[in-house]
Motif scaffolding. Sequence first.
Motif, PDB file in Angstrom:
ATOM      1  N   ASP A   3     -19.910  14.393  20.020  1.00  0.00           N
ATOM      2  CA  ASP A   3     -20.503  14.499  18.737  1.00  0.00           C
ATOM      3  C   ASP A   3     -21.072  15.437  17.999  1.00  0.00           C
ATOM      4  O   ASP A   3     -21.729  16.104  18.598  1.00  0.00           O
ATOM      5  N   VAL A   4     -20.963  15.914  17.051  1.00  0.00           N
ATOM      6  CA  VAL A   4     -19.991  16.665  16.240  1.00  0.00           C
ATOM      7  C   VAL A   4     -21.801  16.706  15.331  1.00  0.00           C
ATOM      8  O   VAL A   4     -22.442  18.220  15.208  1.00  0.00           O
ATOM      9  N   TYR A   5     -22.730  15.992  15.131  1.00  0.00           N
ATOM     10  CA  TYR A   5     -23.937  15.712  14.562  1.00  0.00           C
ATOM     11  C   TYR A   5     -24.829  16.027  16.367  1.00  0.00           C
ATOM     12  O   TYR A   5     -25.825  16.991  15.519  1.00  0.00           O
ATOM     13  N   SER A   6     -24.506  15.734  17.399  1.00  0.00           N
ATOM     14  CA  SER A   6     -25.938  16.145  18.414  1.00  0.00           C
ATOM     15  C   SER A   6     -25.248  17.465  19.062  1.00  0.00           C
ATOM     16  O   SER A   6     -26.508  18.621  19.011  1.00  0.00           O
ATOM     17  N   ALA A   7     -23.640  18.084  18.884  1.00  0.00           N
ATOM     18  CA  ALA A   7     -23.642  19.227  18.883  1.00  0.00           C
ATOM     19  C   ALA A   7     -24.330  20.211  17.921  1.00  0.00           C
ATOM     20  O   ALA A   7     -24.467  21.587  18.126  1.00  0.00           O
ATOM     21  N   VAL A   8     -24.881  20.076  16.443  1.00  0.00           N
ATOM     22  CA  VAL A   8     -25.396  20.848  16.027  1.00  0.00           C
ATOM     23  C   VAL A   8     -27.161  21.004  16.000  1.00  0.00           C
ATOM     24  O   VAL A   8     -27.367  22.273  15.357  1.00  0.00           O
ATOM     25  N   ALA A   9     -26.899  19.208  16.999  1.00  0.00           N
ATOM     26  CA  ALA A   9     -28.805  19.349  16.670  1.00  0.00           C
ATOM     27  C   ALA A   9     -30.310  20.439  17.235  1.00  0.00           C
ATOM     28  O   ALA A   9     -30.866  20.456  17.019  1.00  0.00           O
ATOM     29  N   ASP A  10     -29.159  21.361  18.139  1.00  0.00           N
ATOM     30  CA  ASP A  10     -30.195  22.134  18.585  1.00  0.00           C
ATOM     31  C   ASP A  10     -29.982  23.887  17.840  1.00  0.00           C
ATOM     32  O   ASP A  10     -28.919  24.676  17.560  1.00  0.00           O
ATOM     33  N   PRO A  11     -30.784  24.620  18.027  1.00  0.00           N
ATOM     34  CA  PRO A  11     -30.777  25.395  17.087  1.00  0.00           C
ATOM     35  C   PRO A  11     -30.219  26.866  18.102  1.00  0.00           C
ATOM     36  O   PRO A  11     -29.617  27.536  17.490  1.00  0.00           O
ATOM     37  N   THR A  12     -29.847  27.017  19.212  1.00  0.00           N
ATOM     38  CA  THR A  12     -29.211  28.073  20.215  1.00  0.00           C
ATOM     39  C   THR A  12     -28.068  27.669  19.758  1.00  0.00           C
ATOM     40  O   THR A  12     -27.196  28.160  19.260  1.00  0.00           O
ATOM     41  N   ARG A  13     -27.213  26.498  20.097  1.00  0.00           N
ATOM     42  CA  ARG A  13     -26.156  25.302  19.375  1.00  0.00           C
ATOM     43  C   ARG A  13     -25.798  26.306  18.251  1.00  0.00           C
ATOM     44  O   ARG A  13     -24.387  26.943  17.642  1.00  0.00           O
ATOM     45  N   ARG A  34     -26.479  38.229  22.722  1.00  0.00           N
ATOM     46  CA  ARG A  34     -28.062  37.661  22.008  1.00  0.00           C
ATOM     47  C   ARG A  34     -29.037  36.951  21.929  1.00  0.00           C
ATOM     48  O   ARG A  34     -30.042  36.686  21.390  1.00  0.00           O
ATOM     49  N   PHE A  35     -28.770  36.325  23.141  1.00  0.00           N
ATOM     50  CA  PHE A  35     -30.386  35.657  23.542  1.00  0.00           C
ATOM     51  C   PHE A  35     -30.656  35.506  24.700  1.00  0.00           C
ATOM     52  O   PHE A  35     -30.489  36.357  25.357  1.00  0.00           O
ATOM     53  N   PRO A  36     -32.203  34.822  24.336  1.00  0.00           N
ATOM     54  CA  PRO A  36     -32.808  35.051  25.578  1.00  0.00           C
ATOM     55  C   PRO A  36     -33.049  33.893  26.565  1.00  0.00           C
ATOM     56  O   PRO A  36     -33.038  34.430  27.905  1.00  0.00           O
ATOM     57  N   VAL A  37     -31.734  33.519  26.564  1.00  0.00           N
ATOM     58  CA  VAL A  37     -31.075  32.986  27.814  1.00  0.00           C
ATOM     59  C   VAL A  37     -30.692  32.571  28.405  1.00  0.00           C
ATOM     60  O   VAL A  37     -29.859  34.207  28.342  1.00  0.00           O
ATOM     61  N   GLY A  38     -30.492  32.489  29.431  1.00  0.00           N
ATOM     62  CA  GLY A  38     -29.793  32.910  30.269  1.00  0.00           C
ATOM     63  C   GLY A  38     -27.838  32.347  30.165  1.00  0.00           C
ATOM     64  O   GLY A  38     -27.574  31.795  29.842  1.00  0.00           O
ATOM     65  N   ARG A  39     -26.986  33.630  30.925  1.00  0.00           N
ATOM     66  CA  ARG A  39     -25.765  33.126  30.681  1.00  0.00           C
ATOM     67  C   ARG A  39     -25.156  31.962  30.892  1.00  0.00           C
ATOM     68  O   ARG A  39     -24.692  31.131  30.355  1.00  0.00           O
ATOM     69  N   THR A  40     -25.962  30.686  31.533  1.00  0.00           N
ATOM     70  CA  THR A  40     -25.185  29.626  32.086  1.00  0.00           C
ATOM     71  C   THR A  40     -26.176  28.441  31.491  1.00  0.00           C
ATOM     72  O   THR A  40     -25.260  27.934  30.592  1.00  0.00           O
ATOM     73  N   ALA A  41     -27.215  29.353  30.737  1.00  0.00           N
ATOM     74  CA  ALA A  41     -27.270  28.088  29.327  1.00  0.00           C
ATOM     75  C   ALA A  41     -26.271  28.400  28.272  1.00  0.00           C
ATOM     76  O   ALA A  41     -26.201  27.179  27.729  1.00  0.00           O
ATOM     77  N   VAL A  42     -26.120  29.894  28.098  1.00  0.00           N
ATOM     78  CA  VAL A  42     -25.454  29.708  26.863  1.00  0.00           C
ATOM     79  C   VAL A  42     -23.540  28.970  27.120  1.00  0.00           C
ATOM     80  O   VAL A  42     -23.289  28.552  25.876  1.00  0.00           O
ATOM     81  N   SER A  43     -23.498  29.131  27.945  1.00  0.00           N
ATOM     82  CA  SER A  43     -22.574  28.618  28.432  1.00  0.00           C
ATOM     83  C   SER A  43     -22.445  27.183  28.493  1.00  0.00           C
ATOM     84  O   SER A  43     -21.129  26.509  27.616  1.00  0.00           O
ATOM     85  N   LYS A  44     -23.374  26.654  28.228  1.00  0.00           N
ATOM     86  CA  LYS A  44     -23.882  24.793  28.476  1.00  0.00           C
ATOM     87  C   LYS A  44     -23.621  24.267  27.050  1.00  0.00           C
ATOM     88  O   LYS A  44     -23.033  24.102  27.169  1.00  0.00           O
ATOM     89  N   HIS A  45     -24.132  25.416  26.849  1.00  0.00           N
ATOM     90  CA  HIS A  45     -24.236  25.053  25.495  1.00  0.00           C
ATOM     91  C   HIS A  45     -22.867  25.362  24.564  1.00  0.00           C
ATOM     92  O   HIS A  45     -22.263  24.096  23.675  1.00  0.00           O
ATOM     93  N   LEU A  46     -21.556  26.557  24.819  1.00  0.00           N
ATOM     94  CA  LEU A  46     -21.418  26.184  24.287  1.00  0.00           C
ATOM     95  C   LEU A  46     -19.800  25.267  24.637  1.00  0.00           C
ATOM     96  O   LEU A  46     -19.100  25.021  23.991  1.00  0.00           O
TER      97      LEU A  46
END
Lengths: 103, 140
Positions: A3-13, A34-46
């Motif tokens: 769902d595109v709406y939930s995809a954009v609901a998160d500030p990191t995303r 560029r993010f304080p969260v780790g590689r795994t977290a960014v990867s999950k968001h992607l």
Amino acid sequence: MGDVYSAVADPTRRQLLRLLADADELPLHEMTARFPVGRTAVSKHLAVLKEAGLVSDRKAGRETRYHLNAAPLREIQEWVSFYERFWTERIDRLKDLLEEENG
Amino acid sequence: MSETVVLDVEVKSPIERVWHALTDSATLSKWMLFKSNDFRPVVGHTFQFREAPGWTGVVECEVIEVDQPHRLTYTWVSGGESNLRQSTVVTWTLTEADGGATRLHLEQSGFRPEAKQEIGGASYGWKSMLDQLQSLLASA
């Protein structure tokens, strides 16, 4: 397709989308930096963005490079347009009401 | 040049039932955003869609073409006499599909190209109305 709406609901995303909007293509490590969260977290968001069709990726040598696909955002733009029409009128009515009270 | 909103859906209902949902005033009120209308499938009949939640606007319409159960066309004028006035034409085309389903093709044409908000709004509005139409036909 996610769902595109939930995809954009998160500030990191949203920030990831912003980064990708400014660049043609970015490798994971450049975004992670560029993010304080780790590689795994960014990867999950992607992965969530990819599921919603908002980013696509390709392997380039040993790294994965990502780029933005903005088309699904149209759905949100249409949704906003639809409600904007109602709000425009409501705001006009509120203005009329306030003016009546003043007059 | 004007802009057109186009949508295609397949409905798992026979063509006559879909036609009925598009042309019966009481059924229209069940899936259209507008809670009331005085539609009749008669060429030249003028009617209105009104009472959309949160919106006092009225849509002024006139039936242009009735070709049961394949094609229905009416004018769709919103925005009254204001500068938001949009004079458009709505065309429904129904085609029988396999397994007793119906392909439904919707076109709303005649938007001024600069009316981005109306075009986006119409596009979203029809999508959500067609969702309601599909669940209505699936439930009955």
